[in-house]
Design a protein around this motif. Structure first.
Motif, mmCIF file in Angstrom:
data_model
loop_
_atom_site.group_PDB
_atom_site.id
_atom_site.type_symbol
_atom_site.label_atom_id
_atom_site.label_comp_id
_atom_site.label_asym_id
_atom_site.label_seq_id
_atom_site.Cartn_x
_atom_site.Cartn_y
_atom_site.Cartn_z
ATOM 1 N N ILE A 26 0.866 -1.188 0.000
ATOM 2 C CA ILE A 26 0.000 0.000 0.000
ATOM 3 C C ILE A 26 0.896 1.228 0.000
ATOM 4 O O ILE A 26 1.815 1.340 0.815
ATOM 5 C CB ILE A 26 -0.928 0.016 1.227
ATOM 6 N N ARG A 27 0.624 2.138 -0.936
ATOM 7 C CA ARG A 27 1.371 3.391 -1.022
ATOM 8 C C ARG A 27 0.380 4.554 -0.916
ATOM 9 O O ARG A 27 -0.632 4.573 -1.633
ATOM 10 C CB ARG A 27 2.145 3.474 -2.336
ATOM 11 N N VAL A 28 0.685 5.494 -0.033
ATOM 12 C CA VAL A 28 -0.160 6.678 0.135
ATOM 13 C C VAL A 28 0.712 7.908 -0.022
ATOM 14 O O VAL A 28 1.736 8.045 0.654
ATOM 15 C CB VAL A 28 -0.862 6.697 1.518
ATOM 16 N N ASP A 29 0.295 8.800 -0.915
ATOM 17 C CA ASP A 29 1.047 10.027 -1.185
ATOM 18 C C ASP A 29 0.233 11.216 -0.710
ATOM 19 O O ASP A 29 -0.884 11.451 -1.184
ATOM 20 C CB ASP A 29 1.341 10.137 -2.685
ATOM 21 N N GLN A 30 0.784 11.953 0.247
ATOM 22 C CA GLN A 30 0.138 13.157 0.781
ATOM 23 C C GLN A 30 1.059 14.341 0.522
ATOM 24 O O GLN A 30 2.270 14.255 0.750
ATOM 25 C CB GLN A 30 -0.086 13.031 2.294
ATOM 26 N N ALA A 79 -5.230 7.882 10.475
ATOM 27 C CA ALA A 79 -5.814 7.695 9.139
ATOM 28 C C ALA A 79 -4.950 8.404 8.107
ATOM 29 O O ALA A 79 -4.662 9.595 8.235
ATOM 30 C CB ALA A 79 -7.235 8.237 9.112
ATOM 31 N N LEU A 80 -4.550 7.679 7.067
ATOM 32 C CA LEU A 80 -3.755 8.255 5.986
ATOM 33 C C LEU A 80 -4.640 8.776 4.857
ATOM 34 O O LEU A 80 -4.317 9.786 4.229
ATOM 35 C CB LEU A 80 -2.780 7.217 5.427
ATOM 36 N N ILE A 81 -5.739 8.091 4.586
ATOM 37 C CA ILE A 81 -6.631 8.494 3.500
ATOM 38 C C ILE A 81 -7.995 7.866 3.731
ATOM 39 O O ILE A 81 -8.115 6.781 4.325
ATOM 40 C CB ILE A 81 -6.061 8.077 2.120
ATOM 41 N N PRO A 181 -8.711 12.990 6.412
ATOM 42 C CA PRO A 181 -9.670 12.025 6.962
ATOM 43 C C PRO A 181 -10.234 12.507 8.291
ATOM 44 O O PRO A 181 -9.531 13.117 9.106
ATOM 45 C CB PRO A 181 -8.835 10.755 7.138
ATOM 46 N N GLY A 182 -11.515 12.223 8.517
ATOM 47 C CA GLY A 182 -12.142 12.586 9.776
ATOM 48 C C GLY A 182 -11.841 11.582 10.867
ATOM 49 O O GLY A 182 -11.099 10.610 10.671
ATOM 50 N N GLU A 183 -12.446 11.806 12.023
ATOM 51 C CA GLU A 183 -12.214 10.921 13.158
ATOM 52 C C GLU A 183 -12.868 9.563 12.971
ATOM 53 O O GLU A 183 -12.418 8.564 13.542
ATOM 54 C CB GLU A 183 -12.742 11.578 14.444
#
Length: 369
Positions: A26-30, A79-81, A181-183
Protein backbone atom coordinates in the motif's frame (compact mmCIF):
# COMPACT_ATOMS: atom_id res chain seq x y z
CA UNK A 1 5.54 -5.75 9.98
CA UNK A 2 6.99 -6.08 13.47
CA UNK A 3 6.40 -2.53 14.64
CA UNK A 4 3.61 -1.21 12.43
CA UNK A 5 -0.04 -2.26 12.35
CA UNK A 6 -2.44 -1.73 9.46
CA UNK A 7 -6.20 -1.22 9.53
CA UNK A 8 -8.38 -0.89 6.42
CA UNK A 9 -12.07 -0.07 6.10
CA UNK A 10 -14.20 -1.00 3.09
CA UNK A 11 -17.27 1.23 2.85
CA UNK A 12 -16.75 2.14 6.51
CA UNK A 13 -16.61 -1.53 7.61
CA UNK A 14 -13.34 -2.99 9.00
CA UNK A 15 -11.61 -5.40 6.65
CA UNK A 16 -11.27 -8.99 7.82
CA UNK A 17 -7.91 -10.62 8.44
CA UNK A 18 -8.42 -12.62 5.24
CA UNK A 19 -9.02 -9.42 3.25
CA UNK A 20 -5.96 -7.73 4.75
CA UNK A 21 -3.83 -10.66 3.61
CA UNK A 22 -4.80 -9.89 0.00
CA UNK A 23 -2.71 -6.71 -0.11
CA UNK A 24 0.86 -6.93 -1.38
CA UNK A 25 1.75 -3.27 -0.81
CA UNK A 26 0.00 0.00 0.00
CA UNK A 27 1.37 3.39 -1.02
CA UNK A 28 -0.16 6.68 0.13
CA UNK A 29 1.05 10.03 -1.18
CA UNK A 30 0.14 13.16 0.78
CA UNK A 31 1.33 16.63 -0.21
CA UNK A 32 0.51 20.29 0.26
CA UNK A 33 -1.54 21.62 -2.63
CA UNK A 34 -2.68 18.33 -4.16
CA UNK A 35 -5.21 15.64 -3.34
CA UNK A 36 -3.98 12.65 -1.36
CA UNK A 37 -3.76 9.44 -3.39
CA UNK A 38 -3.35 5.82 -2.40
CA UNK A 39 -2.41 2.80 -4.49
CA UNK A 40 -3.32 -0.58 -3.02
CA UNK A 41 -1.73 -3.58 -4.74
CA UNK A 42 -3.54 -6.93 -4.58
CA UNK A 43 -2.22 -10.30 -5.79
CA UNK A 44 -4.56 -12.03 -8.23
CA UNK A 45 -4.84 -15.74 -8.88
CA UNK A 46 -7.16 -18.19 -10.63
CA UNK A 47 -9.42 -20.43 -8.54
CA UNK A 48 -10.32 -24.05 -9.24
CA UNK A 49 -13.10 -22.97 -11.61
CA UNK A 50 -10.69 -20.87 -13.69
CA UNK A 51 -12.01 -17.53 -12.42
CA UNK A 52 -9.84 -14.63 -11.36
CA UNK A 53 -10.08 -13.82 -7.66
CA UNK A 54 -10.98 -10.38 -6.17
CA UNK A 55 -11.74 -8.66 -9.50
CA UNK A 56 -15.51 -8.91 -8.98
CA UNK A 57 -15.49 -8.46 -5.19
CA UNK A 58 -17.74 -5.66 -3.99
CA UNK A 59 -15.04 -3.79 -2.05
CA UNK A 60 -12.84 -3.42 -5.17
CA UNK A 61 -15.42 -1.74 -7.40
CA UNK A 62 -15.17 1.92 -8.56
CA UNK A 63 -16.41 4.55 -6.10
CA UNK A 64 -16.48 2.12 -3.17
CA UNK A 65 -14.82 3.78 -0.21
CA UNK A 66 -11.50 2.73 1.32
CA UNK A 67 -9.91 4.10 4.48
CA UNK A 68 -6.31 3.24 5.39
CA UNK A 69 -5.02 3.61 8.95
CA UNK A 70 -1.62 2.76 10.38
CA UNK A 71 0.04 2.83 13.79
CA UNK A 72 3.58 2.25 14.98
CA UNK A 73 4.29 0.41 18.20
CA UNK A 74 1.92 1.33 21.03
CA UNK A 75 0.73 4.56 19.39
CA UNK A 76 -2.76 5.36 18.15
CA UNK A 77 -4.00 4.52 14.67
CA UNK A 78 -3.63 7.44 12.24
CA UNK A 79 -5.81 7.69 9.14
CA UNK A 80 -3.75 8.25 5.99
CA UNK A 81 -6.63 8.49 3.50
CA UNK A 82 -10.40 8.05 3.35
CA UNK A 83 -12.10 8.29 -0.01
CA UNK A 84 -13.46 6.58 -3.12
CA UNK A 85 -11.79 4.22 -5.56
CA UNK A 86 -11.28 6.31 -8.71
CA UNK A 87 -9.33 3.86 -10.87
CA UNK A 88 -8.34 0.21 -11.27
CA UNK A 89 -5.21 -1.15 -12.95
CA UNK A 90 -5.02 -4.81 -13.96
CA UNK A 91 -1.83 -6.76 -14.73
CA UNK A 92 -2.63 -10.32 -15.82
CA UNK A 93 0.02 -12.91 -16.55
CA UNK A 94 0.16 -16.63 -17.27
CA UNK A 95 2.80 -17.40 -14.64
CA UNK A 96 2.46 -17.55 -10.84
CA UNK A 97 2.87 -14.22 -9.07
CA UNK A 98 2.61 -12.24 -12.30
CA UNK A 99 -0.96 -10.97 -11.86
CA UNK A 100 -2.20 -8.11 -9.76
CA UNK A 101 -4.85 -5.46 -9.27
CA UNK A 102 -4.02 -1.91 -8.15
CA UNK A 103 -6.83 0.14 -6.62
CA UNK A 104 -6.33 3.92 -6.84
CA UNK A 105 -8.04 5.94 -4.10
CA UNK A 106 -8.35 9.72 -3.85
CA UNK A 107 -9.27 11.72 -0.77
CA UNK A 108 -12.71 13.30 -0.55
CA UNK A 109 -11.62 16.49 -2.31
CA UNK A 110 -12.72 14.54 -5.38
CA UNK A 111 -16.31 15.10 -4.18
CA UNK A 112 -15.76 18.85 -4.58
CA UNK A 113 -14.11 18.52 -7.96
CA UNK A 114 -16.71 16.66 -10.02
CA UNK A 115 -19.36 19.17 -11.07
CA UNK A 116 -18.59 22.35 -12.98
CA UNK A 117 -21.13 25.11 -12.61
CA UNK A 118 -21.60 28.86 -12.68
CA UNK A 119 -22.61 30.44 -9.37
CA UNK A 120 -22.64 34.03 -8.10
CA UNK A 121 -21.73 35.00 -4.54
CA UNK A 122 -22.84 38.55 -3.85
CA UNK A 123 -21.25 40.61 -1.08
CA UNK A 124 -20.34 37.59 1.08
CA UNK A 125 -17.29 37.20 3.31
CA UNK A 126 -14.69 34.72 2.01
CA UNK A 127 -15.23 32.36 4.95
CA UNK A 128 -18.96 32.20 4.19
CA UNK A 129 -18.26 31.46 0.52
CA UNK A 130 -15.84 28.70 1.53
CA UNK A 131 -18.37 27.07 3.86
CA UNK A 132 -21.01 27.24 1.12
CA UNK A 133 -18.66 25.55 -1.37
CA UNK A 134 -17.76 22.77 1.06
CA UNK A 135 -21.42 21.98 1.66
CA UNK A 136 -22.78 19.23 3.88
CA UNK A 137 -20.87 16.23 2.55
CA UNK A 138 -17.70 17.24 4.39
CA UNK A 139 -17.03 18.77 7.79
CA UNK A 140 -15.42 22.23 7.60
CA UNK A 141 -12.60 23.97 9.47
CA UNK A 142 -12.45 27.50 8.10
CA UNK A 143 -10.30 30.40 9.32
CA UNK A 144 -11.70 33.87 8.95
CA UNK A 145 -10.31 36.14 6.23
CA UNK A 146 -10.03 39.95 6.73
CA UNK A 147 -12.72 41.90 4.93
CA UNK A 148 -11.54 43.76 1.83
CA UNK A 149 -13.32 46.93 2.95
CA UNK A 150 -15.06 47.54 -0.36
CA UNK A 151 -17.22 50.62 -0.78
CA UNK A 152 -19.46 48.79 -3.25
CA UNK A 153 -20.91 45.32 -3.59
CA UNK A 154 -18.40 42.60 -4.28
CA UNK A 155 -19.08 39.59 -6.46
CA UNK A 156 -17.27 36.27 -6.58
CA UNK A 157 -18.15 34.14 -9.58
CA UNK A 158 -17.67 30.40 -9.69
CA UNK A 159 -16.93 29.10 -13.17
CA UNK A 160 -15.85 25.52 -12.63
CA UNK A 161 -15.86 23.10 -9.71
CA UNK A 162 -16.13 24.02 -6.05
CA UNK A 163 -12.56 22.79 -5.44
CA UNK A 164 -11.19 25.00 -8.20
CA UNK A 165 -12.73 28.09 -6.59
CA UNK A 166 -11.56 27.02 -3.13
CA UNK A 167 -7.98 26.79 -4.40
CA UNK A 168 -8.30 30.17 -6.10
CA UNK A 169 -9.60 31.78 -2.90
CA UNK A 170 -6.76 30.16 -0.94
CA UNK A 171 -4.17 31.48 -3.39
CA UNK A 172 -5.56 35.02 -3.27
CA UNK A 173 -5.58 35.11 0.53
CA UNK A 174 -2.39 33.22 1.39
CA UNK A 175 -4.26 30.21 2.81
CA UNK A 176 -4.04 26.42 2.56
CA UNK A 177 -7.02 24.32 1.47
CA UNK A 178 -7.00 20.55 1.76
CA UNK A 179 -9.11 17.57 2.82
CA UNK A 180 -8.06 15.21 5.59
CA UNK A 181 -9.67 12.03 6.96
CA UNK A 182 -12.14 12.59 9.78
CA UNK A 183 -12.21 10.92 13.16
CA UNK A 184 -14.65 8.26 11.97
CA UNK A 185 -14.65 6.18 8.77
CA UNK A 186 -16.62 7.67 5.90
CA UNK A 187 -16.30 11.27 7.05
CA UNK A 188 -13.66 13.80 5.99
CA UNK A 189 -12.85 17.41 6.91
CA UNK A 190 -12.09 20.22 4.47
CA UNK A 191 -9.60 22.68 5.98
CA UNK A 192 -9.22 26.29 4.83
CA UNK A 193 -6.58 27.84 7.04
CA UNK A 194 -3.48 29.97 7.31
CA UNK A 195 -0.10 28.24 7.35
CA UNK A 196 0.96 27.35 10.89
CA UNK A 197 4.72 27.27 11.34
CA UNK A 198 4.64 26.47 15.05
CA UNK A 199 6.37 23.18 16.00
CA UNK A 200 3.97 20.64 17.48
CA UNK A 201 4.55 17.50 19.48
CA UNK A 202 6.19 15.63 16.61
CA UNK A 203 9.46 13.95 17.49
CA UNK A 204 12.41 15.46 15.66
CA UNK A 205 14.78 13.92 13.14
CA UNK A 206 18.33 13.10 14.20
CA UNK A 207 21.09 12.45 11.68
CA UNK A 208 24.13 11.82 13.88
CA UNK A 209 24.72 9.77 17.01
CA UNK A 210 23.57 6.48 18.50
CA UNK A 211 19.95 7.66 18.69
CA UNK A 212 19.78 8.74 15.05
CA UNK A 213 16.55 7.95 13.23
CA UNK A 214 17.54 9.02 9.70
CA UNK A 215 20.62 7.90 7.79
CA UNK A 216 20.65 10.47 5.01
CA UNK A 217 19.48 14.08 4.74
CA UNK A 218 19.60 15.77 1.33
CA UNK A 219 19.09 19.52 0.97
CA UNK A 220 18.84 21.84 -2.03
CA UNK A 221 18.67 25.63 -2.05
CA UNK A 222 17.09 27.42 -5.02
CA UNK A 223 18.61 30.89 -4.76
CA UNK A 224 16.46 32.17 -7.64
CA UNK A 225 13.14 31.38 -5.94
CA UNK A 226 12.79 34.24 -3.38
CA UNK A 227 11.24 37.33 -4.96
CA UNK A 228 9.38 40.55 -4.42
CA UNK A 229 5.84 41.00 -5.74
CA UNK A 230 3.87 43.90 -7.16
CA UNK A 231 0.21 44.28 -8.08
CA UNK A 232 -2.00 47.08 -9.30
CA UNK A 233 -5.66 47.76 -9.98
CA UNK A 234 -8.19 50.53 -10.53
CA UNK A 235 -10.91 50.87 -7.91
CA UNK A 236 -14.22 50.84 -9.72
CA UNK A 237 -16.09 53.15 -7.34
CA UNK A 238 -13.87 56.22 -7.79
CA UNK A 239 -11.32 55.14 -10.46
CA UNK A 240 -8.45 55.47 -7.99
CA UNK A 241 -5.22 53.72 -8.99
CA UNK A 242 -4.22 51.18 -6.33
CA UNK A 243 -0.80 49.57 -6.02
CA UNK A 244 0.82 47.11 -3.65
CA UNK A 245 4.37 45.85 -3.27
CA UNK A 246 5.88 43.34 -0.86
CA UNK A 247 9.49 42.29 -0.48
CA UNK A 248 9.55 40.88 3.07
CA UNK A 249 7.73 37.68 4.12
CA UNK A 250 4.91 38.04 6.62
CA UNK A 251 5.07 34.42 7.80
CA UNK A 252 7.38 33.36 10.60
CA UNK A 253 10.91 32.36 9.62
CA UNK A 254 11.87 28.76 10.40
CA UNK A 255 15.33 29.86 11.47
CA UNK A 256 17.45 32.82 12.54
CA UNK A 257 17.27 34.65 9.20
CA UNK A 258 14.67 34.46 6.47
CA UNK A 259 16.09 33.73 3.03
CA UNK A 260 14.83 37.11 1.86
CA UNK A 261 17.08 38.70 4.49
CA UNK A 262 20.02 36.54 3.53
CA UNK A 263 19.85 36.95 -0.25
CA UNK A 264 18.05 40.30 -0.77
CA UNK A 265 16.42 39.02 -3.99
CA UNK A 266 16.20 41.33 -6.98
CA UNK A 267 13.56 39.30 -8.85
CA UNK A 268 10.12 40.92 -9.04
CA UNK A 269 6.87 39.22 -10.00
CA UNK A 270 3.98 41.27 -11.43
CA UNK A 271 0.77 39.63 -10.25
CA UNK A 272 -2.31 39.23 -12.40
CA UNK A 273 -5.87 38.08 -11.63
CA UNK A 274 -6.04 40.01 -8.36
CA UNK A 275 -9.20 41.59 -6.96
CA UNK A 276 -9.84 45.32 -6.97
CA UNK A 277 -9.49 46.58 -3.36
CA UNK A 278 -6.30 47.55 -1.54
CA UNK A 279 -6.63 44.71 0.95
CA UNK A 280 -6.94 42.28 -1.95
CA UNK A 281 -3.72 43.50 -3.53
CA UNK A 282 -1.88 43.46 -0.21
CA UNK A 283 -2.99 39.87 0.50
CA UNK A 284 -1.91 38.74 -2.98
CA UNK A 285 1.57 40.28 -2.86
CA UNK A 286 2.16 39.08 0.70
CA UNK A 287 1.11 35.53 -0.22
CA UNK A 288 3.38 35.45 -3.28
CA UNK A 289 6.40 36.61 -1.27
CA UNK A 290 5.68 34.18 1.57
CA UNK A 291 5.48 31.23 -0.82
CA UNK A 292 8.65 32.22 -2.68
CA UNK A 293 10.63 32.21 0.55
CA UNK A 294 10.51 28.41 0.91
CA UNK A 295 13.60 27.93 -1.21
CA UNK A 296 15.17 25.13 0.85
CA UNK A 297 13.95 21.66 -0.13
CA UNK A 298 15.11 18.64 1.86
CA UNK A 299 14.40 14.92 1.71
CA UNK A 300 14.73 12.17 4.29
CA UNK A 301 13.47 8.64 4.83
CA UNK A 302 12.07 7.16 8.04
CA UNK A 303 11.79 3.48 8.85
CA UNK A 304 9.31 2.27 11.48
CA UNK A 305 12.20 0.48 13.21
CA UNK A 306 13.82 3.87 13.89
CA UNK A 307 10.90 6.32 14.20
CA UNK A 308 7.63 5.72 16.04
CA UNK A 309 5.28 8.42 14.73
CA UNK A 310 3.11 8.77 11.62
CA UNK A 311 3.74 12.10 9.90
CA UNK A 312 1.64 14.23 7.55
CA UNK A 313 2.02 17.44 5.52
CA UNK A 314 1.54 20.85 7.18
CA UNK A 315 3.41 19.75 10.32
CA UNK A 316 6.63 21.45 11.43
CA UNK A 317 9.46 19.11 12.40
CA UNK A 318 12.89 19.80 13.88
CA UNK A 319 16.01 18.35 12.25
CA UNK A 320 19.18 17.93 14.31
CA UNK A 321 22.52 16.79 13.01
CA UNK A 322 23.08 18.77 9.80
CA UNK A 323 24.27 21.70 11.93
CA UNK A 324 25.34 25.07 10.58
CA UNK A 325 22.79 26.76 8.33
CA UNK A 326 20.84 23.54 7.70
CA UNK A 327 19.72 22.32 11.13
CA UNK A 328 16.47 23.51 12.67
CA UNK A 329 12.74 23.55 11.89
CA UNK A 330 11.25 22.48 8.56
CA UNK A 331 7.72 22.38 7.17
CA UNK A 332 6.64 18.92 6.00
CA UNK A 333 5.55 19.41 2.40
CA UNK A 334 5.07 15.80 1.30
CA UNK A 335 4.93 12.33 2.87
CA UNK A 336 5.01 9.16 0.78
CA UNK A 337 3.99 6.15 2.89
CA UNK A 338 4.90 2.62 1.77
CA UNK A 339 3.45 -0.28 3.76
CA UNK A 340 4.05 -3.97 3.05
CA UNK A 341 4.51 -7.22 4.95
CA UNK A 342 8.10 -6.44 5.86
CA UNK A 343 8.29 -2.72 6.50
CA UNK A 344 6.69 0.69 6.86
CA UNK A 345 8.69 3.56 5.37
CA UNK A 346 7.86 7.27 5.25
CA UNK A 347 9.69 9.35 2.61
CA UNK A 348 9.61 13.05 3.49
CA UNK A 349 9.93 16.23 1.47
CA UNK A 350 10.60 19.24 3.69
CA UNK A 351 10.53 22.97 2.98
CA UNK A 352 12.21 25.85 4.76
CA UNK A 353 12.10 29.62 4.38
CA UNK A 354 15.12 30.47 6.53
CA UNK A 355 18.53 29.32 7.64
CA UNK A 356 20.01 28.90 11.08
CA UNK A 357 22.74 31.09 12.49
CA UNK A 358 25.55 28.74 11.48
CA UNK A 359 28.55 27.62 13.48
CA UNK A 360 29.66 31.20 14.08
CA UNK A 361 26.30 32.13 15.62
CA UNK A 362 24.77 31.29 18.96
CA UNK A 363 23.89 27.74 19.97
CA UNK A 364 20.68 26.70 18.23
CA UNK A 365 18.61 23.55 17.92
CA UNK A 366 19.72 21.62 14.89
CA UNK A 367 23.29 20.85 15.89
CA UNK A 368 24.56 17.39 16.71
CA UNK A 369 22.49 16.97 19.90
Amino acid sequence: MALAALRIYFNDTPASAEQLDLFREIRVDQAIGVAAEAELEIDLSIDDQGRWTVIEDEFAQPFRRIRVEVKIGEGEFTALIDGPIVAQRFELGAGPGESGLTLVVHDDSVLLNQTEEVALFEDKPVAEIVESLIGDDLDAEVDSVPDAGASHKRYVVQRGTAMQLLRDLARRNGMFVYVRPGETPGRSTCVFSRPSLVPGETSGLLLIGEERNIHKFSVQLDALQPLAARAGSVRISDKTLLTSEASTPATAALGSQSLHQVMSPTAVSLLARTREEQNDLDAATAGAVDLSGFAYTATAELDANDYDQVLSPHQVIRVAGPGGFLGGDYLISRVHHVINDGSYVQSLTLKRNARSAGYSGSSLPGGVF
